[in-house]
Enzyme design. Structure first.
Site, short mmCIF file in Angstrom:
data_model
loop_
_atom_site.label_atom_id
_atom_site.label_comp_id
_atom_site.label_asym_id
_atom_site.label_seq_id
_atom_site.Cartn_x
_atom_site.Cartn_y
_atom_site.Cartn_z
N PHE A 9 -10.79 14.45 -11.07
CA PHE A 9 -11.21 15.04 -9.79
C PHE A 9 -12.38 14.76 -9.34
CE2 PHE A 9 -13.53 17.73 -12.92
CZ PHE A 9 -14.75 18.38 -11.93
N LYS A 10 -13.48 14.26 -10.25
CA LYS A 10 -14.64 13.84 -9.65
C LYS A 10 -14.76 12.84 -8.43
CE LYS A 10 -16.58 16.44 -12.72
NZ LYS A 10 -17.51 16.14 -13.91
#
Length: 467
Positions: free
Chosen positions: A111-112
């Site tokens: 998700f980063k």
């Protein structure tokens, strides 16, 4: 929109200045001077926007027009061009009460990537426009490092150094960082845990002379732009779930695996802006300082524990201060006093009436190791859906904290191939995506150091002075 510090000693500054400052110069965290309130009509108009279009709409409330519209549009397009799904963050319906927000379709399968691919473009933009050298410095519990490196590797005018705790990230996470060969990348493998890495980063940013003379810039979620970029997928996922839901979709829960409070603070920001959110469910693991705060109103680190979900193996949550600022009615003097007390005494206790507000905003569940593995096995068997251990914590917390009939969007924060150690313990054999399988044949580049700040500074001096 102007930006101020949670500790009250930074005057109102603009969007680009806030981005470049990262950690506020008074040691606090930057927040917008006001949170935009969105009308129902605005939300209705956004329902059918594509992901990139929604980014532009939300950012328009925060950027003050400091970036020409066409250039911002180009940056957003470049940021998400490498994602493997055209929706960027697709939503998968598991049941009519549970939806999974898949945040792992970016280049490093975590998700980063959502925020850090944009921040890489943004740093490159500022370096060119302002003819600046930019030295990005960050700490990672696993995913931030790879995403940040991927966002700026090879970019002119930028160098990036990432600290990670030696032996306390998954093998794939380590390889994603350390097999990058670009000369503008330095990996420091630190003997210690993530909190040690994060503490040294904050100390370097707090040294204003060092920060200025070395052109330091922040990639961790202490940088508000990272929070803002993550806020977008809360809105987008709500609209996507509404299209798949049987019946009208009212307020929903979001279950968020988090150790640093950044991702769930992005959800809190979305709720404050007007997104119909019922509960924000904070999912964590045995490093459950945040769960204890939500249950008891006491914020106090405990003993560090290594778990199957290493990206959440964090005791000191760097974004906690932003929420503290809002729950204490934006009283920056009180926040500064409490953070100083935390520094000296290692504990913050909030008043009972404020705990009631915390519990109105959040629910929480700390998932132990066996519960995490059991959830992975159960969802693979029942729904043929393979969760990574962090996403499994989110689903397990959903089951504990969601009431009957409530709809929850649970964040799937990483691809399971990044954490095969845990998947194997469930007796599951998975096939790796080609990009991850190829990592195991590449040479690694990293420098092993002990947990002393002086060693970090020594390595940075060599890195910054190299041609």
């Amino acid at each position: 929109m102007e930006y101020i510090s949670t500790r009250g000693k930074i005057g109102k500054i603009g969007f680009i200045d806030a981005f470049m400052m990262g950690l506020a110069d008074d040691g606090g965290l930057l927040v917008p001077s006001e949170i935009p309130a969105l009308s129902k009509e605005t939300l209705d108009n956004w329902r059918n926007l594509g992901y990139q279009e929604l980014v532009l709409e939300i950012f328009a409330y925060f950027t003050n027009g400091e970036i020409p519209e066409a250039e911002l549009k180009d940056m957003v397009a470049a940021s998400y061009s490498s994602f493997r799904d055209p929706e960027v963050t697709p939503v998968r319906k598991i049941t009519n009460e549970l939806y999974l927000l898949e945040l792992f379709h970016g280049p490093t399968f975590a998700f980063k990537d959502i925020a850090l691919q944009f921040m890489g473009q943004f740093y490159s933009y500022v370096a060119k426009k302002q003819h600046k050298k930019i030295h990005i410095l960050g700490a990672t519990s696993g995913d931030t490092g790879a995403s940040a490196i991927q966002g700026v590797r090879g970019k002119e005018g930028i160098k990036i150094c990432i600290l990670h705790p030696n032996g306390k990230v998954s093998k794939v996470q380590e390889l994603q960082m350390t097999t990058v060969e670009d000369d503008n990348v330095l990996n420091l493998s630190v003997e210690g845990n993530f909190d040690d890495c994060q503490r040294m980063i904050k100390e370097l940013f707090a040294d204003l002379d060092y920060k200025s003379s070395n052109h330091l810039a922040a990639i961790n979620s202490i940088n508000f732009v990272r929070i803002l970029a993550q806020t977008v997928y809360y809105f987008y996922s709500y609209f996507q779930a509404a299209k798949q839901h049987e019946g009208e979709l009212g307020a929903v829960n979001f279950s968020v695996p988090t150790g640093n409070f950044g991702d769930i603070f992005a959800g809190y920001l979305a709720k404050r802006m007007g997104l119909p959110v019922n509960k924000l469910i904070l999912a964590t693991n045995e490093n459950n300082i945040l769960e204890k705060f939500i249950h008891d109103g006491v914020y106090m680190p405990g003993e560090f524990k290594a778990t199957y979900s290493p990206s959440m193996d964090i005791q000191v949550a760097s974004n906690f201060e932003r929420y503290l600022y809002y729950v204490l009615d934006e009283n920056s003097e009180l926040v500064a006093s409490l953070m100083e007390q935390f520094k000296t005494e290692g504990e913050i206790v909030i008043p009972h009436e404020k705990l009631e507000q915390v519990q109105a905003d959040f629910a929480s569940h700390g998932v132990d190791g066996q519960e995490c593995l059991d959830t992975i096995s159960e969802y693979q068997a029942k729904f043929n859906y393979l969760l990574d251990p962090h996403s499994a914590c989110g689903v397990a917390a959903t089951e504990k904290c969601s009431g009957e009939g409530e709809v929850t969007i649970s964040l799937a924060t990483a691809h399971p191939a990044k954490f095969d150690e845990a998947i194997k313990l469930c007796g599951i054999d998975q096939s790796f995506p080609e990009e991850i399988a190829a990592l195991f044949d590449k040479p690694q580049r990293q420098t092993l150091i002990d947990g002393k700040l002086s060693e970090v500074v020594r390595e940075l001096d060599k890195f910054y002075n190299a041609q």
